[in-house]
Design a protein around this motif. Structure first.
Motif, PDB file in Angstrom:
ATOM      1  N   ALA A  61      45.605  43.284  43.763  1.00 16.65           N
ATOM      2  CA  ALA A  61      45.586  44.677  43.295  1.00 16.65           C
ATOM      3  C   ALA A  61      44.833  44.807  41.979  1.00 16.65           C
ATOM      4  CB  ALA A  61      47.009  45.214  43.159  1.00 16.65           C
ATOM      5  N   LEU A  62      45.117  43.927  41.022  1.00 10.51           N
ATOM      6  CA  LEU A  62      44.412  43.994  39.732  1.00 10.51           C
ATOM      7  C   LEU A  62      42.937  43.663  39.899  1.00 10.51           C
ATOM      8  CD1 LEU A  62      47.019  42.335  37.337  1.00 10.51           C
ATOM      9  CD2 LEU A  62      46.408  44.760  37.486  1.00 10.51           C
ATOM     10  N   SER A  63      42.619  42.720  40.757  1.00  8.62           N
ATOM     11  CA  SER A  63      41.230  42.359  41.009  1.00  8.62           C
ATOM     12  C   SER A  63      40.473  43.518  41.656  1.00  8.62           C
ATOM     13  CB  SER A  63      41.163  41.117  41.914  1.00  8.62           C
ATOM     14  OG  SER A  63      39.835  40.763  42.178  1.00  8.62           O
ATOM     15  N   ASP A  64      41.103  44.155  42.656  1.00  5.32           N
ATOM     16  CA  ASP A  64      40.467  45.311  43.308  1.00  5.32           C
ATOM     17  C   ASP A  64      40.237  46.444  42.322  1.00  5.32           C
ATOM     18  OD1 ASP A  64      40.425  43.942  45.703  1.00  5.32           O
ATOM     19  OD2 ASP A  64      42.103  45.066  46.597  1.00  5.32           O
ATOM     20  N   ALA A  65      41.217  46.708  41.457  1.00  2.00           N
ATOM     21  CA  ALA A  65      41.078  47.768  40.445  1.00  2.00           C
ATOM     22  C   ALA A  65      39.933  47.444  39.496  1.00  2.00           C
ATOM     23  CB  ALA A  65      42.386  47.943  39.675  1.00  2.00           C
ATOM     24  N   LEU A 122      40.748  38.706  32.267  1.00  2.00           N
ATOM     25  CA  LEU A 122      41.661  39.787  31.884  1.00  2.00           C
ATOM     26  C   LEU A 122      41.015  41.130  32.182  1.00  2.00           C
ATOM     27  CD1 LEU A 122      42.549  38.458  28.301  1.00  2.00           C
ATOM     28  CD2 LEU A 122      43.702  37.927  30.458  1.00  2.00           C
ATOM     29  N   ASP A 123      41.805  42.082  32.664  1.00  2.00           N
ATOM     30  CA  ASP A 123      41.274  43.425  32.884  1.00  2.00           C
ATOM     31  C   ASP A 123      41.198  44.179  31.555  1.00  2.00           C
ATOM     32  OD1 ASP A 123      43.865  44.375  32.317  1.00  2.00           O
ATOM     33  OD2 ASP A 123      44.275  44.974  34.389  1.00  2.00           O
ATOM     34  N   GLY A 124      40.853  45.443  31.602  1.00  2.00           N
ATOM     35  CA  GLY A 124      40.708  46.246  30.387  1.00  2.00           C
ATOM     36  C   GLY A 124      41.990  46.413  29.603  1.00  2.00           C
ATOM     37  N   ILE A 170      50.570  30.565  32.143  1.00  2.00           N
ATOM     38  CA  ILE A 170      49.959  31.895  32.193  1.00  2.00           C
ATOM     39  C   ILE A 170      50.202  32.443  33.597  1.00  2.00           C
ATOM     40  CG2 ILE A 170      47.802  33.204  32.042  1.00  2.00           C
ATOM     41  CD1 ILE A 170      48.526  31.958  29.382  1.00  2.00           C
ATOM     42  N   GLU A 171      50.724  33.660  33.690  1.00  2.00           N
ATOM     43  CA  GLU A 171      51.051  34.237  34.985  1.00  2.00           C
ATOM     44  C   GLU A 171      50.138  35.400  35.313  1.00  2.00           C
ATOM     45  OE1 GLU A 171      55.163  35.255  35.487  1.00  2.00           O
ATOM     46  OE2 GLU A 171      55.838  33.436  34.473  1.00  2.00           O
ATOM     47  N   LEU A 172      49.792  35.506  36.599  1.00  2.00           N
ATOM     48  CA  LEU A 172      49.023  36.666  37.061  1.00  2.00           C
ATOM     49  C   LEU A 172      49.810  37.932  36.752  1.00  2.00           C
ATOM     50  CD1 LEU A 172      47.812  35.351  40.540  1.00  2.00           C
ATOM     51  CD2 LEU A 172      46.423  35.647  38.480  1.00  2.00           C
ATOM     52  N   GLY A 173      49.116  38.941  36.250  1.00  2.00           N
ATOM     53  CA  GLY A 173      49.743  40.219  35.924  1.00  2.00           C
ATOM     54  C   GLY A 173      50.312  40.298  34.528  1.00  2.00           C
ATOM     55  N   SER A 174      50.421  39.160  33.836  1.00  2.00           N
ATOM     56  CA  SER A 174      50.953  39.193  32.466  1.00  2.00           C
ATOM     57  C   SER A 174      49.867  39.650  31.494  1.00  2.00           C
ATOM     58  CB  SER A 174      51.478  37.819  32.063  1.00  2.00           C
ATOM     59  OG  SER A 174      50.421  36.879  31.999  1.00  2.00           O
ATOM     60  N   THR A 175      50.290  40.163  30.357  1.00  2.00           N
ATOM     61  CA  THR A 175      49.369  40.594  29.312  1.00  2.00           C
ATOM     62  C   THR A 175      49.240  39.459  28.296  1.00  2.00           C
ATOM     63  OG1 THR A 175      50.064  42.883  29.617  1.00  2.00           O
ATOM     64  CG2 THR A 175      48.923  42.354  27.570  1.00  2.00           C
ATOM     65  N   THR A 176      48.005  39.135  27.925  1.00  2.00           N
ATOM     66  CA  THR A 176      47.773  38.028  27.002  1.00  2.00           C
ATOM     67  C   THR A 176      46.458  38.225  26.259  1.00  2.00           C
ATOM     68  OG1 THR A 176      47.857  35.622  26.813  1.00  2.00           O
ATOM     69  CG2 THR A 176      46.602  36.510  28.674  1.00  2.00           C
ATOM     70  N   ASP A 177      46.136  37.256  25.404  1.00  2.00           N
ATOM     71  CA  ASP A 177      44.860  37.274  24.698  1.00  2.00           C
ATOM     72  C   ASP A 177      44.380  35.834  24.501  1.00  2.00           C
ATOM     73  OD1 ASP A 177      46.231  36.169  22.499  1.00  2.00           O
ATOM     74  OD2 ASP A 177      46.404  38.085  21.482  1.00  2.00           O
ATOM     75  N   CYS A 178      43.238  35.684  23.893  1.00  2.00           N
ATOM     76  CA  CYS A 178      42.600  34.382  23.718  1.00  2.00           C
ATOM     77  C   CYS A 178      43.498  33.400  22.962  1.00  2.00           C
ATOM     78  CB  CYS A 178      41.271  34.584  22.984  1.00  2.00           C
ATOM     79  SG  CYS A 178      40.199  33.161  22.980  1.00  2.00           S
ATOM     80  N   THR A 179      44.070  33.834  21.875  1.00  2.00           N
ATOM     81  CA  THR A 179      44.923  32.968  21.056  1.00  2.00           C
ATOM     82  C   THR A 179      46.152  32.509  21.838  1.00  2.00           C
ATOM     83  OG1 THR A 179      44.174  34.109  19.061  1.00  2.00           O
ATOM     84  CG2 THR A 179      46.202  32.822  18.888  1.00  2.00           C
ATOM     85  N   SER A 209      44.103  43.880  29.242  1.00  2.00           N
ATOM     86  CA  SER A 209      44.439  42.486  28.905  1.00  2.00           C
ATOM     87  C   SER A 209      45.446  41.856  29.859  1.00  2.00           C
ATOM     88  CB  SER A 209      44.934  42.366  27.455  1.00  2.00           C
ATOM     89  OG  SER A 209      43.921  42.755  26.570  1.00  2.00           O
ATOM     90  N   LYS A 210      45.494  42.347  31.106  1.00  5.35           N
ATOM     91  CA  LYS A 210      46.345  41.744  32.127  1.00  5.35           C
ATOM     92  C   LYS A 210      45.551  40.684  32.884  1.00  5.35           C
ATOM     93  CE  LYS A 210      49.391  45.625  32.981  1.00  5.35           C
ATOM     94  NZ  LYS A 210      49.744  46.674  33.921  1.00  5.35           N
ATOM     95  N   VAL A 211      46.181  39.546  33.117  1.00  3.70           N
ATOM     96  CA  VAL A 211      45.545  38.434  33.826  1.00  3.70           C
ATOM     97  C   VAL A 211      45.442  38.775  35.311  1.00  3.70           C
ATOM     98  CG1 VAL A 211      45.760  36.006  34.473  1.00  3.70           C
ATOM     99  CG2 VAL A 211      46.531  36.767  32.207  1.00  3.70           C
ATOM    100  N   PHE A 212      44.196  38.776  35.838  1.00  2.59           N
ATOM    101  CA  PHE A 212      44.058  38.992  37.274  1.00  2.59           C
ATOM    102  C   PHE A 212      43.368  37.838  37.990  1.00  2.59           C
ATOM    103  CE2 PHE A 212      40.155  41.054  35.772  1.00  2.59           C
ATOM    104  CZ  PHE A 212      39.207  40.651  36.692  1.00  2.59           C
ATOM    105  N   TYR A 213      42.892  36.843  37.241  1.00  6.31           N
ATOM    106  CA  TYR A 213      42.201  35.715  37.873  1.00  6.31           C
ATOM    107  C   TYR A 213      42.328  34.497  36.969  1.00  6.31           C
ATOM    108  CZ  TYR A 213      38.214  33.143  39.927  1.00  6.31           C
ATOM    109  OH  TYR A 213      37.410  32.217  40.524  1.00  6.31           O
ATOM    110  N   ILE A 214      42.731  33.373  37.552  1.00  4.95           N
ATOM    111  CA  ILE A 214      42.814  32.097  36.842  1.00  4.95           C
ATOM    112  C   ILE A 214      42.079  31.077  37.695  1.00  4.95           C
ATOM    113  CG2 ILE A 214      44.304  30.285  35.907  1.00  4.95           C
ATOM    114  CD1 ILE A 214      46.579  32.432  35.859  1.00  4.95           C
ATOM    115  N   ALA A 215      41.138  30.359  37.091  1.00  4.25           N
ATOM    116  CA  ALA A 215      40.355  29.369  37.838  1.00  4.25           C
ATOM    117  C   ALA A 215      40.344  28.038  37.096  1.00  4.25           C
ATOM    118  CB  ALA A 215      38.929  29.857  38.028  1.00  4.25           C
ATOM    119  N   PHE A 216      40.607  26.976  37.842  1.00  2.00           N
ATOM    120  CA  PHE A 216      40.499  25.609  37.342  1.00  2.00           C
ATOM    121  C   PHE A 216      39.190  25.064  37.895  1.00  2.00           C
ATOM    122  CE2 PHE A 216      44.872  26.753  37.260  1.00  2.00           C
ATOM    123  CZ  PHE A 216      45.366  26.158  36.106  1.00  2.00           C
ATOM    124  N   VAL A 217      38.295  24.629  37.001  1.00  2.92           N
ATOM    125  CA  VAL A 217      36.937  24.284  37.404  1.00  2.92           C
ATOM    126  C   VAL A 217      36.608  22.845  37.027  1.00  2.92           C
ATOM    127  CG1 VAL A 217      34.499  24.948  37.207  1.00  2.92           C
ATOM    128  CG2 VAL A 217      36.284  26.697  36.982  1.00  2.92           C
TER     129      VAL A 217
END
Length: 157
Positions: free
Chosen positions: A144-148, A62-64, A3-12, A66-74
């Motif tokens: 940029a996506l996070s700030d938006a 995902l932003d509105g 999964i890449e930052l800025g890419s468009t995706t969904d749950c599935t 559906s672009k990935v702006f944050y990925i966290a491994f917890v």
């Protein structure tokens, strides 16, 4: 993890990509936060291995659009000492890869190129079920996506 930052995706697609990349099955929960959504992906069975260590789950925000702006491994722990041990190990690993990081207090360190940021932090908090837990998180964010997202989710006063 595919999964890449800025890419468009969904749950599935997130579940499918993580499963393909790791050989493990994932199930996920989706939660709406303002105009965005967070997909929390849990590996079935043991933790997922990424970046030289194991993690309990992965959050993808995902932003509105559906672009990935944050990925966290917890990773989740019962003690703050365990979370700090993981933080120290991951900080050292990221230091080896990216050089000297930016410390923002004792519990957070990050690296940035002013487009994307990677960091690691630890904290004491509560799990979804309300139990007290401690967490260590390694994250990637597109600035940029996070700030938006932050700007579009400021409540009117």
């Amino acid at each position: 993890m595919g999964i890449e930052l800025g890419s468009t995706t969904d749950c599935t697609a997130i579940e499918s990509t993580f499963s393909k990349e790791t050989g493990k099955l994932f199930f996920s929960q989706k939660e709406k936060i303002g105009t965005s959504s967070v997909i929390r992906a849990f590996p079935l069975g043991l933790d997922v291995y990424y970046g030289g260590d194991s993690w309990t789950y992965i959050d993808v925000q995902l932003d509105g659009d559906s672009k990935v702006f944050y990925i966290a491994f917890v990773s989740s722990y019962e003690s703050l000492d365990k979370a700090k041990e993981k933080f120290d190990a991951m900080s050292e690993q990221l230091h080896q890869k990216y050089g000297k990081g930016n410390n923002n207090g004792e519990q957070l360190i990050f690296w940035t190129d002013n487009t994307n940021s990677v960091g690691v932090y630890y904290e004491e908090s509560s799990a979804i079920n309300g139990n007290d837990r401690c967490f260590c998180t390694m994250y990637y964010t597109n600035i940029a996506l996070s700030d938006a997202f932050e700007e579009s989710n400021v409540p009117d006063i």
